[in-house]
Design a protein around this motif. Structure first.
Motif, mmCIF file in Angstrom:
data_model
loop_
_atom_site.group_PDB
_atom_site.id
_atom_site.type_symbol
_atom_site.label_atom_id
_atom_site.label_comp_id
_atom_site.label_asym_id
_atom_site.label_seq_id
_atom_site.Cartn_x
_atom_site.Cartn_y
_atom_site.Cartn_z
ATOM 1 N N TRP A 24 1.036 -1.162 0.022
ATOM 2 C CA TRP A 24 -0.103 -0.246 0.056
ATOM 3 C C TRP A 24 1.000 1.173 0.183
ATOM 4 N N ARG A 25 0.832 2.356 -0.774
ATOM 5 C CA ARG A 25 1.260 3.707 -1.139
ATOM 6 C C ARG A 25 1.431 4.101 -0.140
ATOM 7 N N SER A 26 1.175 4.062 1.471
ATOM 8 C CA SER A 26 0.311 5.374 1.901
ATOM 9 C C SER A 26 1.295 5.283 3.659
ATOM 10 N N GLU A 27 1.411 6.315 4.021
ATOM 11 C CA GLU A 27 2.024 5.964 5.376
ATOM 12 C C GLU A 27 0.661 4.604 6.877
ATOM 13 N N GLU A 112 -4.012 8.602 13.273
ATOM 14 C CA GLU A 112 -2.658 9.815 14.072
ATOM 15 C C GLU A 112 -2.829 10.931 13.088
ATOM 16 N N ARG A 113 -2.581 12.365 14.035
ATOM 17 C CA ARG A 113 -2.736 13.666 13.482
ATOM 18 C C ARG A 113 -1.897 14.078 12.770
ATOM 19 N N GLY A 114 -0.158 13.417 12.492
ATOM 20 C CA GLY A 114 0.867 13.988 11.904
ATOM 21 C C GLY A 114 0.318 14.530 10.476
ATOM 22 N N THR A 115 1.304 14.445 9.923
ATOM 23 C CA THR A 115 1.559 14.825 8.307
ATOM 24 C C THR A 115 2.516 13.674 8.189
ATOM 25 N N PRO A 116 2.838 13.584 6.240
ATOM 26 C CA PRO A 116 3.307 12.793 6.176
ATOM 27 C C PRO A 116 4.731 12.761 5.700
ATOM 28 N N GLU A 117 5.466 13.788 6.131
ATOM 29 C CA GLU A 117 7.075 14.223 7.360
ATOM 30 C C GLU A 117 7.176 14.531 8.400
ATOM 31 N N MET A 129 7.844 14.841 15.668
ATOM 32 C CA MET A 129 9.775 13.877 15.266
ATOM 33 C C MET A 129 9.644 13.890 13.544
ATOM 34 N N PRO A 130 10.452 13.869 13.122
ATOM 35 C CA PRO A 130 10.457 13.828 12.451
ATOM 36 C C PRO A 130 10.700 11.523 11.657
ATOM 37 N N ARG A 131 8.812 11.654 10.625
ATOM 38 C CA ARG A 131 8.406 10.520 10.789
ATOM 39 C C ARG A 131 9.640 9.703 10.442
ATOM 40 N N ALA A 132 10.718 10.111 8.868
ATOM 41 C CA ALA A 132 11.429 8.918 9.097
ATOM 42 C C ALA A 132 12.279 8.797 10.441
ATOM 43 N N ALA A 133 12.518 9.385 12.117
ATOM 44 C CA ALA A 133 13.100 8.873 13.034
ATOM 45 C C ALA A 133 12.122 8.740 13.967
ATOM 46 N N ALA A 134 10.834 8.096 13.316
ATOM 47 C CA ALA A 134 9.467 8.099 14.512
ATOM 48 C C ALA A 134 9.294 6.461 14.128
ATOM 49 N N VAL A 135 9.175 5.938 12.435
ATOM 50 C CA VAL A 135 8.767 4.850 12.013
ATOM 51 C C VAL A 135 9.958 4.242 11.687
#
Length: 198
Positions: A24-27, A112-117, A129-135
């Motif tokens: 799936w091409r989504s977070e 979740e209420r964040g953004t793609p970034e 925090m940056p999503r790349a660090a959180a996930v």
């Protein structure tokens, strides 16, 4: 449609969830106790359910992929059926997915209420925090929430399983993860017993 009994769980494993959502091409990402076990690289305890998170924009796409399940909103201790073509409440936080034919709940979808970034903490959006660090992802590519972030959620209720999860995670947390978690706890739960151990 009436919901199943709340204790009728026969949840998918992370591998089964990944089999459905992996392309799936989504977070999306696993949260809760299973996220910690994906980080550990093995299962440390039994899990009664599997929780995963998506952004609001991904809810409909996720339900479409998981079309074999019927989804029920969880709010104020009540389960309310939400048809796949029905508009969802803007304040939606959680959906349980039911396999009505088998008679089991399979997944617990958190919103979740964040953004793609940017990842945002559900209970206090100032913690970001940056999503790349959180996930992160395990070797099979299953995305999961980082351990310090998971423990932040668990710190509020401190159930027996949360205490066991903290004990198992503490020796493996990096210095930065311990610092992040300590600062978050000092801001949100300043008298928390975990602070002194971090």
């Amino acid at each position: 449609m009436n919901p199943l009994p709340e204790d009728s769980w026969n949840a998918w494993s992370p591998d089964e969830l990944h089999a459905h959502l992996g392309h799936w091409r989504s977070e999306w990402y696993v949260v809760g106790g299973w996220a910690l076990d994906l980080w550990h690289g093995h299962q440390t305890r039994a899990h009664e359910d599997i929780e995963f998170a998506v952004l609001p924009a991904g809810i409909d796409g996720c339900r479409k992929i998981l079309s074999q399940l019927d989804f029920f909103e969880v709010s104020d201790g009540k389960l309310t059926y939400r048809a796949s073509n029905a508009a969802l409440p803007v304040d939606l936080w959680q959906l349980w997915g039911a396999d009505m034919t088998a008679g089991f709940w399979r997944v617990d979808m958190m919103i979740e209420r964040g953004t793609p970034e940017v990842w945002a903490y559900k209970r206090d959006h100032s913690i970001r925090m940056p999503r790349a660090a959180a996930v992160r992802s395990n070797k099979l590519g299953t995305p999961y929430l980082a351990p310090a972030n998971v423990l932040l959620f668990k710190a509020k209720h401190r159930r027996e399983k949360d205490e066991r999860d903290f004990e198992a995670a503490l020796p493996k947390l990096s210095s930065q993860e311990k610092l992040d978690l300590r600062l978050w706890l000092e801001a949100l739960h300043p008298k928390h017993e975990w602070i002194a151990r971090l």
